[in-house]
Enzyme design. Structure first.
Site, PDB file in Angstrom:
ATOM      1  N   HIS A 113      -7.880  61.344 -82.529  1.00  0.00           N
ATOM      2  CA  HIS A 113      -9.126  61.229 -83.302  1.00  0.00           C
ATOM      3  C   HIS A 113      -9.654  62.588 -83.764  1.00  0.00           C
ATOM      4  O   HIS A 113     -10.494  62.649 -84.652  1.00  0.00           O
ATOM      5  CB  HIS A 113     -10.194  60.473 -82.507  1.00  0.00           C
ATOM      6  N   ASP A 143      -4.384  57.684 -78.349  1.00  0.00           N
ATOM      7  CA  ASP A 143      -5.229  58.776 -78.844  1.00  0.00           C
ATOM      8  C   ASP A 143      -4.602  60.136 -78.564  1.00  0.00           C
ATOM      9  O   ASP A 143      -5.279  61.095 -78.209  1.00  0.00           O
ATOM     10  CB  ASP A 143      -6.628  58.690 -78.226  1.00  0.00           C
ATOM     11  N   SER A 216     -13.094  67.191 -76.959  1.00  0.00           N
ATOM     12  CA  SER A 216     -12.008  66.233 -77.159  1.00  0.00           C
ATOM     13  C   SER A 216     -10.694  66.946 -77.452  1.00  0.00           C
ATOM     14  O   SER A 216     -10.627  67.832 -78.304  1.00  0.00           O
ATOM     15  CB  SER A 216     -12.345  65.286 -78.317  1.00  0.00           C
ATOM     16  N   GLY A 272       3.912  39.688 -74.299  1.00  0.00           N
ATOM     17  CA  GLY A 272       3.640  38.522 -75.141  1.00  0.00           C
ATOM     18  C   GLY A 272       2.765  37.478 -74.472  1.00  0.00           C
ATOM     19  O   GLY A 272       3.053  36.274 -74.525  1.00  0.00           O
ATOM     20  N   VAL A 274      -1.604  36.501 -73.459  1.00  0.00           N
ATOM     21  CA  VAL A 274      -3.036  36.791 -73.491  1.00  0.00           C
ATOM     22  C   VAL A 274      -3.553  36.563 -72.078  1.00  0.00           C
ATOM     23  O   VAL A 274      -3.324  35.497 -71.495  1.00  0.00           O
ATOM     24  CB  VAL A 274      -3.779  35.874 -74.486  1.00  0.00           C
TER      25      VAL A 274
END
Length: 474
Positions: A113, A143, A216, A272, A274
């Site tokens: 970022h 990130d 950061s 694969g 949830v």
């Protein structure tokens, strides 16, 4: 003449002084560490060219003033501030962060970022010399970004390992908060393996080291002077440091940077499924001794889990012997595996323990594909004003959630939905005070949302319902 009172007072003073000196002696001296490591810590600034009228509101971004302050750092961290330029046709957005050199020939590690969308990246060394950097690769999911500057015999940090870190251990950060180069702050490790919203593949290191905007991408050191993490995020109600900082473990960052350097992209394991958290009531209903594990709420058709025999209602307790305490532990472990590897899952099914062998898949680059074939049937993409795609709920899902309507978010792009914290798996039951009974209804209501007025949305996340509000600009 001997004075007993004076003698006892002197003895007490000596003992007190000794205790004070002993207490001070127990505190670490960071001076050698800072002197050795600071030359390899860099300041990173970026420039991004923007059209003259380009702004957050012009892109349909919502008003951040309506967001809880504690989340603003998460949303604003990558939003550069563009200077005013009334007379010109082009403006420059600028951002500021930190980084550290990991090789003498100029490879630099930082946060994604910090450099996302940059047209120019400048790395400033400790001697205040500046070098232009090339972006070798970046991974938004963790990130992490890898840069390269031209140089020889550059100072480097010592790279350690994050896994041996212990809660309570001293750590130190060097960075450029608010542009103040090479600021040093210290604290302790508060926790390990923290799960944060929209950060499924990073088991964050939580510390109480003072981290602020500009830190950061900077390194987190242990007392040996080894980098054990990359400072990435803070939790705040005020916009500044409040005692909760989060760093990407260096083990994760190095794995990512190595793949970016050699392959130009990052491959991750994919199961694969949830999943959702197992609370006390669910633990009791599934015959578990305590609330732990990851409850399988959906098995994606033709995915690795489905081929390995995993079923809806299974509770995953461990992967290759590593316990799953919180459901968020599972994506960390699966993502770290290489596609094609075989993993052993310990599950509880109808009160009985089973071991299942599953061949790990490759996490698709497109988040829409993560849901797998068949899982996005009935999906419709909303207008870019919200920036999400949704899908119909199955009858089984509606029954499990005890709702008659609603749609599930399958993908969140850059836009208002991302800024108010929505993420894949959330279920929207009402939008602008209207009930949602299908993906088609949702898309129509989303297209007709009013501008510059508060709009309400009712969202279910892991069984909990809440109303949130947002505004759409012109």
């Amino acid at each position: 003449m001997f004075n007993l009172k004076s003698y006892l007072t002197a003895v007490a003073t000596v003992l007190l002084l000794g205790q004070t000196l002993s207490a001070r002696a127990d505190l670490p001296d960071f001076t050698p560490l800072v002197e050795e490591a600071s030359p390899a810590v860099v300041n990173i600034s970026t420039r991004q060219k923007l059209p003259d009228r380009m702004s957050a509101n012009a892109q349909g971004m919502p008003d951040l003033d309506g967001l809880p302050p504690m989340f603003r750092e998460f949303f604003e961290r990558g939003m550069p501030q563009a200077p005013r330029n009334p007379g010109g046709r082009q403006r420059e957005a600028q951002s500021l962060g930190s980084g550290f050199i990991i090789s003498p020939d100029g490879y630099v590690m930082t946060n994604n970022h910090v450099v996302a969308g940059a047209d120019e990246i400048i790395v400033r060394l400790s001697d205040r010399s500046e070098l232009k950097a090339k972006l070798i690769g970046a991974d938004a999911r963790t990130d992490v970004a890898l840069l390269k500057v031209e140089g020889k015999n550059l100072p480097t940090v010592k790279l350690g390992k994050s896994e041996p870190l212990k809660v309570g251990e001293w750590v130190l950060a060097i960075g450029s908060p608010f542009g103040f180069d090479h600021s040093v702050t210290a604290g302790i490790v508060s926790a390990k393996g923290r799960n944060l919203p929209n950060e499924s593949y990073v088991p964050f290191i939580q510390t109480d080291v003072a981290i602020n905007p500009g830190n950061s991408g900077g390194p987190l050191f242990n007392l040996k002077g080894e980098v054990v993490g990359i400072n990435s995020q803070i939790f705040t109600r005020s916009g500044g440091f409040m005692g909760l900082s989060f760093a990407i473990p260096i083990d994760v960052a190095l794995s990512v940077s190595d793949q970016l350097k050699t392959e130009g992209k990052v491959s991750r394991g994919w199961l694969g499924v949830v999943i959702q958290e197992v609370n006390k009531d669910l633990a009791e209903s599934f015959g578990l001794e305590k609330p732990a594990g990851a409850l399988v709420a959906q098995v994606l058709e033709d995915g690795p889990a489905a081929k390995g025999g995993l079923q809806v209602g299974d509770v995953i307790l461990s992967l290759d012997g590593k316990p799953i305490i919180m459901s968020g532990d599972l994506p960390h472990l699966v993502g770290a595996l290489k596609p094609g590897a075989t993993a052993t899952l310990e599950v509880v099914r109808e009160g009985a323990h089973k071991d299942l062998k599953v061949t790990i898949g490759n996490l698709p680059d497109d988040d829409d594909d993560v849901a797998g074939p068949g899982a996005t049937q009935g999906a419709e993409r909303s207008s870019n004003r919200l920036g999400i795609s949704v899908a119909e709920l199955t009858g089984e899902q509606r029954q499990a959630l005890d709702i008659k309507g609603g749609v599930m978010i399958k993908d969140v792009q850059d836009g208002p939905a991302a800024l108010i914290g929505l993420r894949p798996g959330d279920v929207i039951t009402h939008l602008n005070n209207q009930a949602i009974d299908s993906a088609k209804t949702f898309t129509q209501i989303a297209k007709d949302l009013p501008k510059n007025r508060s709009v309400s949305m009712r969202v279910l996340r892991q069984g909990r319902a809440s109303f949130i509000t947002f505004k759409l600009a012109e």
